[in-house]
Design a protein around this motif. Structure first.
Motif, mmCIF file in Angstrom:
data_model
loop_
_atom_site.group_PDB
_atom_site.id
_atom_site.type_symbol
_atom_site.label_atom_id
_atom_site.label_comp_id
_atom_site.label_asym_id
_atom_site.label_seq_id
_atom_site.Cartn_x
_atom_site.Cartn_y
_atom_site.Cartn_z
ATOM 1 N N ALA A 29 1.660 -17.912 -21.883
ATOM 2 C CA ALA A 29 2.826 -16.784 -21.957
ATOM 3 C C ALA A 29 2.227 -15.359 -21.863
ATOM 4 N N PHE A 33 3.585 -13.361 -18.836
ATOM 5 C CA PHE A 33 3.944 -11.897 -19.124
ATOM 6 C C PHE A 33 3.061 -10.943 -18.541
ATOM 7 N N GLU A 64 4.288 -3.082 -24.609
ATOM 8 C CA GLU A 64 4.307 -4.367 -24.135
ATOM 9 C C GLU A 64 2.900 -4.862 -23.901
ATOM 10 N N GLY A 68 2.748 -7.411 -26.554
ATOM 11 C CA GLY A 68 3.345 -8.569 -25.934
ATOM 12 C C GLY A 68 2.117 -9.357 -25.388
ATOM 13 N N ALA A 72 0.025 -12.028 -27.810
ATOM 14 C CA ALA A 72 0.184 -13.684 -27.462
ATOM 15 C C ALA A 72 -1.232 -14.088 -27.353
ATOM 16 N N THR A 100 6.801 -19.378 -30.757
ATOM 17 C CA THR A 100 6.742 -18.966 -29.214
ATOM 18 C C THR A 100 8.268 -18.532 -29.149
ATOM 19 N N LEU A 101 9.337 -18.853 -29.640
ATOM 20 C CA LEU A 101 10.615 -18.048 -29.678
ATOM 21 C C LEU A 101 10.727 -16.936 -30.344
ATOM 22 N N TRP A 103 8.104 -14.757 -30.536
ATOM 23 C CA TRP A 103 7.367 -13.894 -29.610
ATOM 24 C C TRP A 103 8.307 -13.330 -28.524
ATOM 25 N N LEU A 104 8.869 -14.425 -27.885
ATOM 26 C CA LEU A 104 9.765 -14.170 -26.805
ATOM 27 C C LEU A 104 10.929 -13.476 -27.177
ATOM 28 N N ARG A 107 9.964 -9.831 -27.131
ATOM 29 C CA ARG A 107 10.037 -9.143 -25.741
ATOM 30 C C ARG A 107 11.287 -9.026 -25.034
ATOM 31 N N LEU A 108 12.228 -9.784 -25.162
ATOM 32 C CA LEU A 108 13.615 -9.541 -24.717
ATOM 33 C C LEU A 108 14.208 -8.401 -25.498
#
Length: 225
Positions: A29, A33, A64, A68, A72, A100-101, A103-104, A107-108
């Protein structure tokens, strides 16, 4: 009649192993990313987009990269190192997928911060590091490992993210910039501490593998300084 090729036993077939070890999803990731956010930044810079409300786009880029990309990488390192430090079972499966979700989701949320409600952005962004701490803290505390103090480093990074989010809500550019600078300082401190432990050990092992004498010496006052 032609003979049919032997069937591979189900147990020996290669399974999807992205979430079999802690470093796999997060190092992947971080790499992905880094590339995607660079492309996004070039687009933002070219068209003059404002991804963050009431903040210059440079702060989105800085945030980020620290919370981000770097976060990670830190997660991948800790999720791999903690089982090695403590002898505990490695992190895999559903907890790793969930982390992981999370973290994602952060970011979203920051990618669409200009259109999402502030509360949604804040909750999604600030959930990751506490979730990471929840996973790695129990084995560290049970083993009374000396690296338990790294939880304080996670808390410090999370605190700077909290200040950044507060600054985002207030539209305070100077406060957001200051939070990023402190976060970078904490990350550099983390790299210094971990590098100071790992690099000498790896170097010593490599020299001994070549049959060369190597004594690992340390100075407490130098380390403290």
């Amino acid at each position: 009649m032609t003979e049919r090729p032997p069937q591979t036993p189900r147990s020996s077939r290669r399974a999807f192993a992205l979430f079999a070890y802690g470093f796999r999803p997060f190092f992947w990731a971080a790499s992905a990313f880094a590339m995607l956010s660079l492309i996004a930044w070039l687009w933002i810079y070219t068209v003059g987009a404002l991804p963050l409300p009431r903040q210059p786009p440079q702060l989105w880029h800085g945030h980020e990269m620290v919370f981000g990309f770097v976060a990670a990488a830190i997660a991948g390192f800790l999720l791999t190192a903690v089982p090695s430090w403590t002898g505990a079972r490695g992190f895999a499966g559903a907890p790793l997928v969930a982390l992981t979700l999370v973290w994602l989701g952060g970011r979203l949320a920051f990618a669409f911060a200009a259109v999402l409600p502030f509360t949604v952005v804040a909750v999604c962004e600030l959930a990751f590091l506490p979730a990471l701490a929840v996973l790695v803290a129990p084995p560290l505390l049970r083993a009374r490992n000396r690296n338990t103090r790294l939880l304080l480093v996670l808390a410090g990074i999370w605190a700077t993210d909290l200040v950044f989010v507060i600054a985002l809500g207030r539209g305070d550019v100077l406060l957001a910039r200051g939070a990023l600078l402190v976060a970078i300082d904490i990350v550099l401190l983390l790299i210094t501490i971990i590098g100071g432990r790992i690099v000498p050990a790896f170097t010593t092992n490599a020299l001994r593998a070549r049959g060369m004498a190597a004594d690992l010496r340390s100075s407490s006052w130098v380390e403290a300084a």
